[in-house]
Design a protein around this motif. Structure first.
Motif, PDB file in Angstrom:
ATOM      1  N   PHE A 232      -0.024  28.754  11.970  1.00 44.69           N
ATOM      2  CA  PHE A 232      -1.099  29.033  12.924  1.00 44.69           C
ATOM      3  C   PHE A 232      -0.703  30.218  13.798  1.00 44.69           C
ATOM      4  O   PHE A 232       0.487  30.444  14.047  1.00 44.69           O
ATOM      5  CB  PHE A 232      -1.354  27.821  13.828  1.00 44.69           C
ATOM      6  CG  PHE A 232      -1.735  26.568  13.100  1.00 44.69           C
ATOM      7  CD1 PHE A 232      -3.054  26.154  13.039  1.00 44.69           C
ATOM      8  CD2 PHE A 232      -0.768  25.787  12.463  1.00 44.69           C
ATOM      9  CE1 PHE A 232      -3.408  24.994  12.370  1.00 44.69           C
ATOM     10  CE2 PHE A 232      -1.113  24.631  11.795  1.00 44.69           C
ATOM     11  CZ  PHE A 232      -2.438  24.234  11.746  1.00 44.69           C
ATOM     12  N   PRO A 233      -1.674  30.968  14.317  1.00 43.26           N
ATOM     13  CA  PRO A 233      -1.332  32.021  15.263  1.00 43.26           C
ATOM     14  C   PRO A 233      -0.752  31.416  16.541  1.00 43.26           C
ATOM     15  O   PRO A 233      -1.250  30.399  17.032  1.00 43.26           O
ATOM     16  CB  PRO A 233      -2.669  32.724  15.540  1.00 43.26           C
ATOM     17  CG  PRO A 233      -3.715  31.946  14.862  1.00 43.26           C
ATOM     18  CD  PRO A 233      -3.108  30.887  14.040  1.00 43.26           C
ATOM     19  N   ALA A 234       0.284  32.028  17.074  1.00 43.43           N
ATOM     20  CA  ALA A 234       0.999  31.445  18.205  1.00 43.43           C
ATOM     21  C   ALA A 234       0.294  31.661  19.533  1.00 43.43           C
ATOM     22  O   ALA A 234       0.658  31.034  20.523  1.00 43.43           O
ATOM     23  CB  ALA A 234       2.412  32.026  18.275  1.00 43.43           C
ATOM     24  N   ASN A 235      -0.725  32.525  19.566  1.00 41.75           N
ATOM     25  CA  ASN A 235      -1.317  32.904  20.856  1.00 41.75           C
ATOM     26  C   ASN A 235      -2.717  32.337  21.049  1.00 41.75           C
ATOM     27  O   ASN A 235      -3.492  32.856  21.851  1.00 41.75           O
ATOM     28  CB  ASN A 235      -1.373  34.432  20.971  1.00 41.75           C
ATOM     29  CG  ASN A 235      -2.260  35.055  19.899  1.00 41.75           C
ATOM     30  OD1 ASN A 235      -2.640  34.394  18.936  1.00 41.75           O
ATOM     31  ND2 ASN A 235      -2.564  36.331  20.079  1.00 41.75           N
ATOM     32  N   GLN A 236      -3.087  31.290  20.317  1.00 45.10           N
ATOM     33  CA  GLN A 236      -4.458  30.785  20.407  1.00 45.10           C
ATOM     34  C   GLN A 236      -4.512  29.310  20.779  1.00 45.10           C
ATOM     35  O   GLN A 236      -5.431  28.596  20.406  1.00 45.10           O
ATOM     36  CB  GLN A 236      -5.196  31.036  19.095  1.00 45.10           C
ATOM     37  CG  GLN A 236      -5.368  32.522  18.814  1.00 45.10           C
ATOM     38  CD  GLN A 236      -6.289  32.794  17.636  1.00 45.10           C
ATOM     39  OE1 GLN A 236      -7.110  31.966  17.273  1.00 45.10           O
ATOM     40  NE2 GLN A 236      -6.140  33.965  17.047  1.00 45.10           N
ATOM     41  N   GLY A 237      -3.518  28.851  21.503  1.00 46.13           N
ATOM     42  CA  GLY A 237      -3.555  27.490  21.991  1.00 46.13           C
ATOM     43  C   GLY A 237      -3.055  26.493  20.976  1.00 46.13           C
ATOM     44  O   GLY A 237      -2.801  26.806  19.810  1.00 46.13           O
ATOM     45  N   LEU A 238      -2.918  25.234  21.425  1.00 41.46           N
ATOM     46  CA  LEU A 238      -2.341  24.187  20.584  1.00 41.46           C
ATOM     47  C   LEU A 238      -3.376  23.198  20.060  1.00 41.46           C
ATOM     48  O   LEU A 238      -3.018  22.245  19.372  1.00 41.46           O
ATOM     49  CB  LEU A 238      -1.271  23.430  21.382  1.00 41.46           C
ATOM     50  CG  LEU A 238      -0.064  24.249  21.842  1.00 41.46           C
ATOM     51  CD1 LEU A 238       0.882  23.383  22.655  1.00 41.46           C
ATOM     52  CD2 LEU A 238       0.656  24.852  20.643  1.00 41.46           C
ATOM     53  N   GLY A 239      -4.646  23.409  20.398  1.00 42.64           N
ATOM     54  CA  GLY A 239      -5.657  22.442  19.990  1.00 42.64           C
ATOM     55  C   GLY A 239      -5.728  22.239  18.492  1.00 42.64           C
ATOM     56  O   GLY A 239      -5.741  21.103  17.993  1.00 42.64           O
ATOM     57  N   LEU A 240      -5.750  23.346  17.736  1.00 38.51           N
ATOM     58  CA  LEU A 240      -5.904  23.245  16.295  1.00 38.51           C
ATOM     59  C   LEU A 240      -4.641  22.696  15.637  1.00 38.51           C
ATOM     60  O   LEU A 240      -4.719  21.859  14.725  1.00 38.51           O
ATOM     61  CB  LEU A 240      -6.257  24.622  15.712  1.00 38.51           C
ATOM     62  CG  LEU A 240      -6.778  24.639  14.268  1.00 38.51           C
ATOM     63  CD1 LEU A 240      -8.018  23.773  14.124  1.00 38.51           C
ATOM     64  CD2 LEU A 240      -7.080  26.072  13.833  1.00 38.51           C
ATOM     65  N   ILE A 241      -3.475  23.138  16.094  1.00 41.12           N
ATOM     66  CA  ILE A 241      -2.240  22.650  15.486  1.00 41.12           C
ATOM     67  C   ILE A 241      -2.019  21.177  15.822  1.00 41.12           C
ATOM     68  O   ILE A 241      -1.531  20.407  14.986  1.00 41.12           O
ATOM     69  CB  ILE A 241      -1.024  23.505  15.899  1.00 41.12           C
ATOM     70  CG1 ILE A 241       0.212  23.068  15.103  1.00 41.12           C
ATOM     71  CG2 ILE A 241      -0.753  23.425  17.374  1.00 41.12           C
ATOM     72  CD1 ILE A 241       1.398  23.968  15.275  1.00 41.12           C
ATOM     73  N   ASN A 242      -2.404  20.747  17.023  1.00 39.62           N
ATOM     74  CA  ASN A 242      -2.292  19.329  17.351  1.00 39.62           C
ATOM     75  C   ASN A 242      -3.194  18.489  16.456  1.00 39.62           C
ATOM     76  O   ASN A 242      -2.821  17.400  16.016  1.00 39.62           O
ATOM     77  CB  ASN A 242      -2.633  19.095  18.823  1.00 39.62           C
ATOM     78  CG  ASN A 242      -1.541  19.583  19.765  1.00 39.62           C
ATOM     79  OD1 ASN A 242      -0.394  19.762  19.342  1.00 39.62           O
ATOM     80  ND2 ASN A 242      -1.896  19.811  21.014  1.00 39.62           N
ATOM     81  N   ALA A 243      -4.388  19.000  16.180  1.00 41.68           N
ATOM     82  CA  ALA A 243      -5.300  18.287  15.285  1.00 41.68           C
ATOM     83  C   ALA A 243      -4.720  18.214  13.874  1.00 41.68           C
ATOM     84  O   ALA A 243      -4.820  17.191  13.189  1.00 41.68           O
ATOM     85  CB  ALA A 243      -6.662  18.975  15.271  1.00 41.68           C
TER      86      ALA A 243
END
Length: 485
Positions: A232-243
Motif C-alpha cells: 500500500f502507499p505509505a502516505n494515504q492513511g491506515l484505513g485500507l491496510i487495516n481493512a
C-alpha cells in the motif's frame, strides 16, 4: 485480433462486480488525495489493484478470471462492498511504482520488504521459499558453491536479489543475472532452452509450473522463507491496510486461506512426473500433425479443441493406429459399435476418428439430465465416455443412496470406485465396473487440458513479450551482477 497499446491496455481492464461479473469501464483518477485511500475507494465504489498476469496471481481461465491472488482480491473487494478494477500490465518493479504513484494496492506475489521506500505492507499471506532450479542433465547443485560458473537467473524485485547478495558475501565468486521484465515461467523456459543453467525462484512458482517445463529440476533451498504480502502507499492513511489485515485475519481464522493455498499449490502430483515429460514431448512432436483435425471437429461439435486433444492423448497418445486387447482402435479408441453409431467408416483414419469421438462425446453430454450443469456436466460426460453411460447412472444412484448430490461430479467421483465392490454393484442395474478407471481418466484429461491451455497461453504471451522486447538486446533484459572482486 488487435492488441491495445500498453498505455491504453493498462486502463482497459474490466471492472468486476461483487459476483465477479463485468460491469463497465470508466477513467480512473490516478492520484487520490493523500490520507484518503479508504475514503477514495468507498466514494468511487471500486478498488484498483495492481497485479501481474501469471498463473500464480491472475489470468483468464476457462470459467473467467482466476488465480490465487485474484481469488483473494475479489474476496477483499467483496468485503469492502466495492467493485474490483485490475491493472495487470506489470512486472514486480512496476507494480511497486504504480502503488506509490497511483494507489490503491499491489497484489502480485510481492515479498514483504520493510525497507521499500514509500510503501507499507499487509500482514503475511503465505511463506515463499526460494529454491534453486536447474537444467536436467547438469550436475545437480547441492549448495551455493555449485552455482559458481553457472548462468543463473533471478527476477528483480521479487525479494530474491537481497538473499543472493547475502550469499555473495559468503561466496564472492557467485554471479547471476537479474531480469525486471520477465516472469518465473520465462526463467524456466530459458533454462530448458539452454540460455540459462539455473535460476532461483520460489518453491510454489516451480510447483505450479514444473509439469510445463519437464527438463527443469529442483535443487536446494536458498535462505529463509520470505512472506507474501500486499503493498500500500505509505502516505494515504491506515484505513485500507487495516481493512486488509482484518480481512486476511478472518480468512486465516475460518480456514479459507489454507483451502485456497491447497487448491492452487498443493496438487502437482496428478500425473506421474515422467508421464508429464512424455506428454510435453508429444505436444511438440505429435500434436502439430493433428491439431487442425482437433480444431475442425471442435468447431463442428462446439467443444474446446484442446479438450478433444486431451481426450485423444489419454486414449491413444495421439497414435492413429492404436489398438487395445479389447478391440477398440484409432486415435479416439472407438469400439465397432460406437464407430457405427457416429458414422465412422475407418477407425484408423485420424480425421474420422477425431470427428467420431467428438460426436460421441456430444451425444453423451446431450443425454445427461438437464439438472447436471457446468463443469459437473463435462466431467460426467468424460467419465461416461470411458466407462459407459449406464455405469455412470449407477454411480449417480449410489451417490443418492449415500445421501450425496448425484448432480455433483465430486459426489459421483467418490461413488464410481464402489462399482468394484459387490456390496454396491449388486444394487445397481448394470453391475460391476472398474469404477476407479473413469476417475483417473477424468483427472488425467483435466491435467492434460490444463497443460495444453498453459502452453497455448504461454505461446501467446511469449509472442507478445517478444514484440515488447524486440528492440532490447539480452544485455538490457538481464542485468549482470558480477562476482565480488
Amino acid at each position: 485480433m488487435t492488441t491495445s497499446p500498453p498505455l491504453l491496455k493498462r486502463w482497459r481492464r474490466t471492472l468486476l462486480a461483487l459476483s465477479g461479473t463485468a460491469l463497465a469501464l470508466w477513467p480512473i483518477d490516478p492520484t487520490p488525495p493523500p490520507g484518503k485511500a479508504m475514503e477514495g475507494v468507498l466514494s468511487r465504489d471500486f478498488i484498483t489493484i495492481h497485479t501481474r498476469n501469471t498463473p500464480l496471481t491472475y489470468y483468464e481461465g476457462r470459467q473467467g478470471p482466476t488465480g490465487f491472488e485474484y481469488q483473494l482480491m475479489r474476496r477483499f473487494a467483496d468485503s469492502l462492498g466495492v467493485s474490483l478494477n485490475l491493472d495487470d500490465d506489470h512486472f514486480v518493479p512496476t507494480v511497486l511504482d504504480a502503488v506509490r504513484q497511483q494507489g490503491d494496492l499491489g497484489a502480485a506475489a510481492l515479498p514483504l520488504e520493510s525497507d521499500e521506500p514509500g510503501l507499507i505492507y499487509s500482514r503475511s499471506i503465505m511463506p515463499m521459499q526460494p529454491i534453486v532450479v536447474y537444467r536436467r542433465g547438469l550436475q545437480p547443485p547441492d549448495n551455493i558453491d555449485d552455482l559458481v560458473g553457472l548462468q543463473v537467473g533471478i527476477l528483480q524485485g521479487a525479494g530474491i536479489s537481497r538473499i543472493m547478495h547475502e550469499l555473495q558475501l559468503q561466496q564472492p565468486a557467485l554471479s547471476w543475472k537479474e531480469a525486471s521484465d520477465l516472469e518465473a515461467s520465462a526463467l524456466l523456459r530459458r533454462i530448458e532452452s539452454g540460455e540459462l543453467d539455473a535460476a532461483v525462484v520460489f518453491e510454489h512458482q516451480f510447483r505450479l509450473n514444473r509439469l510445463f517445463f519437464p527438463e527443469v529440476e529442483d535443487g536446494f533451498k536458498v535462505g529463509d522463507p520470505l512472506s507474501m504480502a500486499w503493498a500500500f502507499p505509505a502516505n494515504q492513511g491506515l484505513g485500507l491496510i487495516n481493512a486488509a489485515n482484518a480481512f486476511l485475519d478472518e480468512l486465516k481464522a475460518n480456514g479459507e486461506l489454507d483451502q485456497l493455498i491447497t487448491r492452487y499449490f498443493g496438487h502437482d502430483d496428478y500425473l506421474e512426473y515422467v508421464g508429464a515429460r512424455v506428454f510435453i514431448h508429444h505436444v511438440h512432436q505429435r500434436l502439430p500433425r493433428y491439431d487442425a483435425m482437433f480444431r475442425e471437429a471442435a468447431r463442428r461439435e462446439q467443444f474446446d479443441w484442446k479438450l478433444l486433444a486431451a481426450i485423444g492423448y489419454q486414449e491413444s497418445h495421439w497414435n492413429p493406429t492404436a489398438t487395445s486387447p479389447t478391440g477398440v482402435r484409432g486415435m479416439m479408441m472407438l469400439t465397432n459399435v460406437t464407430a457405427d453409431e457416429v458414422g465412422v467408416a475407418d477407425r484408423l483414419n485420424p480425421a474420422e476418428s477425431i470427428e467420431g469421438g467428438a460426436r460421441y462425446l456430444r451425444s453423451i453430454e446431450q443425454r445427461l439430465p438437464e439438472s447436471i450443469t457446468g463443469e459437473d456436466r463435462l466431467f460426467m460426460a468424460l467419465a461416461a465416455y470411458n466407462v459407459g453411460l449406464g455405469h455412470l447412472y449407477d454411480a449417480r444412484d449410489i451417490a443418492r443412496l449415500q445421501g450425496s448430490d448425484a448432480d455433483s461430479w465430486e459426489a459421483v467421483r467418490e461413488a464410481l470406485p464402489l462399482l468394484q465392490e459387490s456390496e454396491w454393484y449388486s444394487k445397481t442395474r448394470h453391475g460391476y465396473a472398474r469404477g476407479g478407471e473413469p476417475v483417473i481418466y477424468v483427472r488425467n484429461i483435466r491435467r492434460y487440458l490444463e497443460i495444453l491451455e498453459y502452453v497455448d497461453r504461454s505461446q501467446q504471451q511469449f509472442h507478445q513479450l517478444n514484440a515488447r522486447l524486440a528492440d532490447y538486446p539480452e544485455s538490457e533484459t538481464f542485468e549482470v551482477v558480477p562476482p565480488k572482486p
